[in-house]
Scaffold this motif. Structure first.
Motif, PDB file in Angstrom:
ATOM      1  N   PRO A  36      98.716   3.085  -7.955  1.00  0.00           N
ATOM      2  CA  PRO A  36     100.020   2.713  -8.507  1.00  0.00           C
ATOM      3  C   PRO A  36     100.434   1.322  -8.031  1.00  0.00           C
ATOM      4  N   LEU A  37     101.266   0.666  -8.817  1.00  0.00           N
ATOM      5  CA  LEU A  37     101.695  -0.690  -8.469  1.00  0.00           C
ATOM      6  C   LEU A  37     102.370  -0.740  -7.102  1.00  0.00           C
ATOM      7  N   GLU A  38     103.038   0.363  -6.715  1.00  0.00           N
ATOM      8  CA  GLU A  38     103.724   0.369  -5.413  1.00  0.00           C
ATOM      9  C   GLU A  38     102.755   0.151  -4.258  1.00  0.00           C
ATOM     10  N   PHE A  39     101.506   0.578  -4.445  1.00  0.00           N
ATOM     11  CA  PHE A  39     100.541   0.457  -3.356  1.00  0.00           C
ATOM     12  C   PHE A  39     100.151  -0.997  -3.105  1.00  0.00           C
ATOM     13  N   VAL A  40     100.291  -1.832  -4.120  1.00  0.00           N
ATOM     14  CA  VAL A  40      99.883  -3.221  -3.994  1.00  0.00           C
ATOM     15  C   VAL A  40     100.956  -4.049  -3.284  1.00  0.00           C
ATOM     16  N   GLY A  41     102.120  -3.461  -3.007  1.00  0.00           N
ATOM     17  CA  GLY A  41     103.155  -4.178  -2.275  1.00  0.00           C
ATOM     18  C   GLY A  41     102.670  -4.584  -0.892  1.00  0.00           C
ATOM     19  N   LYS A  42     103.055  -5.765  -0.455  1.00  0.00           N
ATOM     20  CA  LYS A  42     102.545  -6.282   0.818  1.00  0.00           C
ATOM     21  C   LYS A  42     102.943  -5.399   1.993  1.00  0.00           C
ATOM     22  N   ASP A  43     104.135  -4.775   1.922  1.00  0.00           N
ATOM     23  CA  ASP A  43     104.560  -3.906   3.018  1.00  0.00           C
ATOM     24  C   ASP A  43     103.646  -2.693   3.139  1.00  0.00           C
ATOM     25  N   VAL A  44     103.182  -2.158   2.004  1.00  0.00           N
ATOM     26  CA  VAL A  44     102.287  -1.001   2.039  1.00  0.00           C
ATOM     27  C   VAL A  44     100.905  -1.413   2.538  1.00  0.00           C
ATOM     28  N   LEU A  45     100.388  -2.535   2.050  1.00  0.00           N
ATOM     29  CA  LEU A  45      99.067  -2.985   2.487  1.00  0.00           C
ATOM     30  C   LEU A  45      99.049  -3.330   3.972  1.00  0.00           C
ATOM     31  N   LEU A  46     100.121  -3.951   4.449  1.00  0.00           N
ATOM     32  CA  LEU A  46     100.200  -4.249   5.881  1.00  0.00           C
ATOM     33  C   LEU A  46     100.280  -2.971   6.700  1.00  0.00           C
ATOM     34  N   ALA A  47     101.011  -1.973   6.180  1.00  0.00           N
ATOM     35  CA  ALA A  47     101.084  -0.683   6.883  1.00  0.00           C
ATOM     36  C   ALA A  47      99.706  -0.045   6.964  1.00  0.00           C
ATOM     37  N   ALA A  48      98.947  -0.115   5.857  1.00  0.00           N
ATOM     38  CA  ALA A  48      97.593   0.440   5.871  1.00  0.00           C
ATOM     39  C   ALA A  48      96.724  -0.272   6.899  1.00  0.00           C
ATOM     40  N   ASP A 108      95.050 -11.249   0.455  1.00  0.00           N
ATOM     41  CA  ASP A 108      96.105 -11.795   1.297  1.00  0.00           C
ATOM     42  C   ASP A 108      96.249 -11.044   2.610  1.00  0.00           C
ATOM     43  N   VAL A 109      95.779  -9.801   2.655  1.00  0.00           N
ATOM     44  CA  VAL A 109      96.013  -8.943   3.828  1.00  0.00           C
ATOM     45  C   VAL A 109      94.716  -8.615   4.568  1.00  0.00           C
ATOM     46  N   PHE A 110      93.633  -8.376   3.840  1.00  0.00           N
ATOM     47  CA  PHE A 110      92.401  -7.891   4.469  1.00  0.00           C
ATOM     48  C   PHE A 110      91.353  -9.002   4.553  1.00  0.00           C
ATOM     49  N   HIS A 111      90.367  -8.760   5.418  1.00  0.00           N
ATOM     50  CA  HIS A 111      89.381  -9.802   5.704  1.00  0.00           C
ATOM     51  C   HIS A 111      88.362  -9.950   4.576  1.00  0.00           C
ATOM     52  N   ASP A 112      87.685  -8.845   4.222  1.00  0.00           N
ATOM     53  CA  ASP A 112      86.649  -8.894   3.191  1.00  0.00           C
ATOM     54  C   ASP A 112      86.873  -7.775   2.188  1.00  0.00           C
ATOM     55  N   LEU A 113      86.411  -7.998   0.956  1.00  0.00           N
ATOM     56  CA  LEU A 113      86.494  -6.987  -0.096  1.00  0.00           C
ATOM     57  C   LEU A 113      85.095  -6.696  -0.619  1.00  0.00           C
ATOM     58  N   TYR A 114      84.846  -5.418  -0.866  1.00  0.00           N
ATOM     59  CA  TYR A 114      83.584  -4.967  -1.445  1.00  0.00           C
ATOM     60  C   TYR A 114      83.881  -4.070  -2.636  1.00  0.00           C
ATOM     61  N   LYS A 115      82.868  -3.884  -3.472  1.00  0.00           N
ATOM     62  CA  LYS A 115      83.067  -3.132  -4.703  1.00  0.00           C
ATOM     63  C   LYS A 115      81.873  -2.226  -4.969  1.00  0.00           C
ATOM     64  N   ILE A 116      82.146  -1.035  -5.496  1.00  0.00           N
ATOM     65  CA  ILE A 116      81.091  -0.135  -5.956  1.00  0.00           C
ATOM     66  C   ILE A 116      81.412   0.253  -7.395  1.00  0.00           C
ATOM     67  N   ASP A 117      80.475   0.021  -8.285  1.00  0.00           N
ATOM     68  CA  ASP A 117      80.654   0.389  -9.688  1.00  0.00           C
ATOM     69  C   ASP A 117      80.369   1.877  -9.840  1.00  0.00           C
ATOM     70  N   VAL A 118      81.343   2.621 -10.368  1.00  0.00           N
ATOM     71  CA  VAL A 118      81.184   4.064 -10.522  1.00  0.00           C
ATOM     72  C   VAL A 118      80.193   4.392 -11.632  1.00  0.00           C
ATOM     73  N   GLY A 119      80.115   3.529 -12.643  1.00  0.00           N
ATOM     74  CA  GLY A 119      79.149   3.747 -13.708  1.00  0.00           C
ATOM     75  C   GLY A 119      79.693   4.447 -14.928  1.00  0.00           C
ATOM     76  N   ASN A 120      81.026   4.609 -14.994  1.00  0.00           N
ATOM     77  CA  ASN A 120      81.604   5.273 -16.161  1.00  0.00           C
ATOM     78  C   ASN A 120      82.429   4.329 -17.022  1.00  0.00           C
ATOM     79  N   CYS A 121      82.321   3.025 -16.753  1.00  0.00           N
ATOM     80  CA  CYS A 121      83.046   1.995 -17.512  1.00  0.00           C
ATOM     81  C   CYS A 121      84.551   2.146 -17.397  1.00  0.00           C
ATOM     82  N   GLU A 122      85.016   2.841 -16.388  1.00  0.00           N
ATOM     83  CA  GLU A 122      86.453   3.044 -16.219  1.00  0.00           C
ATOM     84  C   GLU A 122      86.891   2.789 -14.790  1.00  0.00           C
TER      85      GLU A 122
END
Length: 479
Positions: free
Chosen positions: A381-393, A424-438
């Protein structure tokens, strides 16, 4: 009340109309016709599509509700008006409570035979006038296809947050998962607000099979029959859960060190659903797990039907995921803990204190979505992308912790903004493709991590590779 013949001459965004008519070729039978115009503004050359409702599934929310109809329409973005036609059920039967078992027909019913021919006059009458500018329009006949062989609804209930939901047992076309001599059975949780989306799915095995997935004569085993089913939680069958767990490869060296020093690794799961992910982390990988979910009824369903159990190493909190995360980051407390007798928590193991504590997790796993069929599914949800939530995580993660998120980007801008906020908050980002095009799985690290998928001396990594398809592990890419 009779419909005005001019009603369908124009496209009206989001207009939904359903009515019944006599079947043109079968006496004593009636048809239900539902017409939905796209919520999007029609193009200069709008198109009309039609679909026959699969026989035996007329009661399914996918075909009997406006939201289900809308999901079908949005899956064909070139269609401006979708017309559903199917057998009309008597009043009072549009409920799952009758527990009728659905079996996929082996051949088309007499009602469906000749649909392309007998439906044409009706479909033309339901087309907007603008389609006739260049003669008679072509109306594509769409088909609905999925892997469902048979199904029966086990329970219907209502959650305070998610609304109406149902639990159903299904047999699906075998996809190479847990086999019953070439047959595959699942238990699913679906919400009415997103009828065509499976919220939770687990393997189930027949009781005569001893819960082992092999052995025993299963010729007489069928959905809705006399033989019951029990959950098999040794594997993750929901498409994105395996990739989420695969993200633990990144800090597997750190986790291995904690285990060697006599500590259990800790996981925080935001969003519980049927509890399959939490159970898997505990039983297959030895984690202590804290789960947060906003709906008590979802938790009841998870415990009753999906094999989820509270234990010494699994605790749950009923509450808003974001507020709980921020409380945990600020004070090490979670208020309103239903499973802790409304006390504040001190990590795990049943220790309850009122002092402020510093709870640190090795991983946070986020499986939350903003499920609104009118806007499409997006996760998180968009609320999770808020900087206060990401910093809390970030604050509740240990130095070598990882944040693992199931992502469903409804648009390119959502995708790009999501990555920008996380960078803006974390050091590195990684990605895994699930394979369902979604879906894809996003992994954010607190610190730079050095990892190797070939470290044979890492027993935790070896265990992880034994329970998660290695293809997911090998597909981790830095972005």
């Amino acid at each position: 009340m009779a419909l005005d013949a001019s009603t369908f001459e124009t496209l009206t965004p989001s207009r939904f109309i359903s009515f019944t008519i006599p079947h043109p070729t079968c006496s004593n039978s009636t048809l239900r016709v539902a017409v939905l115009d796209s919520p999007l503004q029609p193009s200069d050359s709008p198109r009309v599509g039609a679909m026959w409702v699969p026989e035996g599934r007329e009661k399914d929310w996918i075909f009997s509700t406006e939201l289900g109809h809308l999901q079908l329409l949005l899956s064909s973005p070139e269609i401006s008006r979708l017309i559903l036609i199917g057998n009309h059920l008597k009043e009072g039967t549009l409920s799952f409570s009758s527990r009728v078992v659905y079996h996929r027909p082996l051949e088309c019913s007499s009602h469906q035979q000749g649909f392309e021919v007998w439906s044409k006059p009706l479909l033309l009458a339901l087309c907007p006038r603008s389609l006739f500018k260049r003669g008679f329009p072509e109306i594509p006949l769409l088909s609905y296809e999925d892997n469902l062989v048979s199904s029966v609804v086990v329970d219907e209930c209502v959650g305070c947050c998610v609304g109406e939901m149902l639990v159903e047992d299904v047999e699906i076309e075998n996809g190479g998962g847990v086999l019953h001599h070439g047959r595959e059975f699942r238990r699913r949780l679906r919400f009415k607000r997103m009828p065509n989306l499976i919220q939770t799915e687990i393997c189930i095995v027949s009781e005569i099979d001893g819960g082992g997935g092999g052995g025993g004569d299963l010729d007489g085993v069928c959905i809705g029959g006399d033989v019951g089913f029990v959950p098999n939680l040794e594997v993750l069958v929901h498409p994105y859960l395996g990739p989420m767990v695969a993200g633990l490869v990144l800090n597997s060296g750190y986790v291995e060190g904690r285990i060697q020093n006599g500590f259990r690794p800790k996981a925080l799961c935001l969003g519980i659903g049927g509890g399959a992910l939490l159970t898997f982390l505990r039983t297959q990988l030895g984690f202590e797990v804290l789960g947060v979910d906003s709906d008590r009824e979802v938790l009841r369903v998870a415990r009753k039907y999906f094999g989820f159990e509270d234990s010494e190493f699994i605790r749950v909190v009923v509450g808003d995921a974001f507020e709980s995360l921020k409380r945990l980051a600020c004070r090490g407390k979670l208020n309103g803990c239903s499973s802790f007798d409304d006390c504040e928590i001190n990590g795990f193991g049943g220790h309850l204190v009122e002092d402020e504590v510093n709870v640190k997790f090795d991983v946070i796993m986020v499986d939350l979505d903003s499920s609104d069929v009118r806007n499409g599914t997006s996760s998180p949800p968009l609320e999770f992308v808020g900087k206060d939530v990401l910093l809390a995580a970030k604050l509740v993660l240990c130095e070598f912790g990882v944040l693992v998120i199931n992502v469903i980007p409804p648009s390119r801008s959502f995708h790009d903004n999501l990555l920008s906020h996380f960078r803006d908050v974390f050091h590195d980002l990684y990605k895994i493709d699930v394979g369902n095009c979604e879906n894809f799985v996003l992994i954010a690290t607190v610190s730079p991590l050095v990892f190797s998928v070939k470290d044979c001396g890492n027993s935790f990594l070896m265990r992880l590779k034994s329970v998660i398809p290695e293809a997911f592990i090998n597909s981790i890419t830095k972005i």
